[in-house]
Design an enzyme around this catalytic site. Structure first.
Site, PDB file in Angstrom:
ATOM      1  N   ILE A  55       0.902  -1.161   0.000  1.00  0.00           N
ATOM      2  CA  ILE A  55       0.000   0.000   0.000  1.00  0.00           C
ATOM      3  C   ILE A  55       0.938   1.209   0.000  1.00  0.00           C
ATOM      4  O   ILE A  55       1.898   1.250   0.763  1.00  0.00           O
ATOM      5  CB  ILE A  55      -0.953  -0.023   1.222  1.00  0.00           C
ATOM      6  CG1 ILE A  55      -1.835   1.230   1.314  1.00  0.00           C
ATOM      7  CG2 ILE A  55      -0.218  -0.195   2.526  1.00  0.00           C
ATOM      8  CD1 ILE A  55      -2.901   1.164   2.440  1.00  0.00           C
ATOM      9  N   SER A  56       0.688   2.170  -0.888  1.00  0.00           N
ATOM     10  CA  SER A  56       1.598   3.304  -1.051  1.00  0.00           C
ATOM     11  C   SER A  56       1.643   4.184   0.191  1.00  0.00           C
ATOM     12  O   SER A  56       0.710   4.220   0.994  1.00  0.00           O
ATOM     13  CB  SER A  56       1.176   4.155  -2.242  1.00  0.00           C
ATOM     14  OG  SER A  56       1.043   3.367  -3.400  1.00  0.00           O
ATOM     15  N   GLN A  57       2.738   4.935   0.283  1.00  0.00           N
ATOM     16  CA  GLN A  57       2.923   5.924   1.354  1.00  0.00           C
ATOM     17  C   GLN A  57       1.808   6.983   1.244  1.00  0.00           C
ATOM     18  O   GLN A  57       1.485   7.408   0.136  1.00  0.00           O
ATOM     19  CB  GLN A  57       4.297   6.541   1.111  1.00  0.00           C
ATOM     20  CG  GLN A  57       4.751   7.605   2.044  1.00  0.00           C
ATOM     21  CD  GLN A  57       5.989   8.307   1.482  1.00  0.00           C
ATOM     22  OE1 GLN A  57       6.391   8.069   0.348  1.00  0.00           O
ATOM     23  NE2 GLN A  57       6.576   9.157   2.280  1.00  0.00           N
TER      24      GLN A  57
END
Ligand code: SAH
Length: 208
Positions: A55-57
């Site tokens: 899951i992206s930053q």
């Protein structure tokens, strides 16, 4: 914790779009990460979600969403559903979100998460995002959250004239975030920042 995340990681780094800020405040990021990692859900980093994916930053999610300049009338296509978090953020600022994931269990899990949170304007599909989602085109905007070497041709065709694509593009060992605008049927590109996304693949990663 979420309010603090938005203040320290999003607003203080220059995100100004009030709808995007509101979306980051609304969406419970912890609901999109594996239960054993929930305590880290509001930290300044990507997190593993299984199958070698992440899951992206939060900042990158906000930055990419802001750059698409979405309106509540817009239809968006996302390639790389992953946890479904980015799709939920897009769903807060656009009318409809179509999202495609190549790893079946991730797509199934994301569909459950989005359903349980009541997102009725997100449509998930399992498959290779290379081909886009012909049935619902044209899209006002397209976001890729996995890095190809170039934008797949079907996605360019499914984008509205005047629309934008944002994507991490792989060049050698590096990746650049690039925004494209479609004018007279052709894409014009602008380089943004160096990023690190998982690779865009044509076959699902089966290892958990
Ligand atoms: N947007 C996601 C980030 C997921 S990481 C989130 O908010 O959690 C990128 C995802 O792209 C991975 O889940 C990976 O399996 C998927 N992916 C890679 N290549 C793909 C392709 N060709 N089509 C669809 N999904 C793809």
């Amino acid at each position: 914790m979420r309010v603090r995340m938005v203040e320290e990681q999003i607003i203080s780094r220059g995100i100004t779009d009030t709808d995007v800020i509101k979306a980051l405040k609304n969406v419970p990021r912890h609901a999109f990460v594996p239960s054993e990692l929930q305590q880290f859900a509001y930290e300044d980093r990507p997190l593993p979600i299984g199958y070698n994916q992440t899951i992206s930053q939060p900042y990158i999610v906000a930055y990419m969403t802001e750059l698409l300049n979405l309106s509540p009338k817009d239809k968006v296509l996302e390639i790389g559903t992953g946890s479904g978090y980015q799709a939920a953020i897009l769903a807060e600022v656009a009318k409809e979100v179509y999202t495609i994931e190549i790893v079946k269990p991730l797509g199934t899990q994301a569909t459950h998460t989005l359903d349980s949170l009541g997102y009725e304007n997100v449509y998930c599909k399992i498959g290779d995002g290379y081909h886009g989602w012909e049935e619902h085109q044209p899209y006002d905007a397209i976001m890729l959250t996995a890095a190809p070497e170039s934008i797949p041709e079907p996605l360019i065709n499914q984008l509205k004239e005047g629309g934008s694509i944002i994507a991490p593009i792989k060049t050698g060992f590096h990746q650049q975030l690039i925004i494209y605008h479609k004018k007279n049927g052709k894409l014009r590109s602008k380089q943004l920042i160096a990023v690190r996304f998982v690779p865009f693949t044509r076959e699902a990663n089966k290892q958990k």
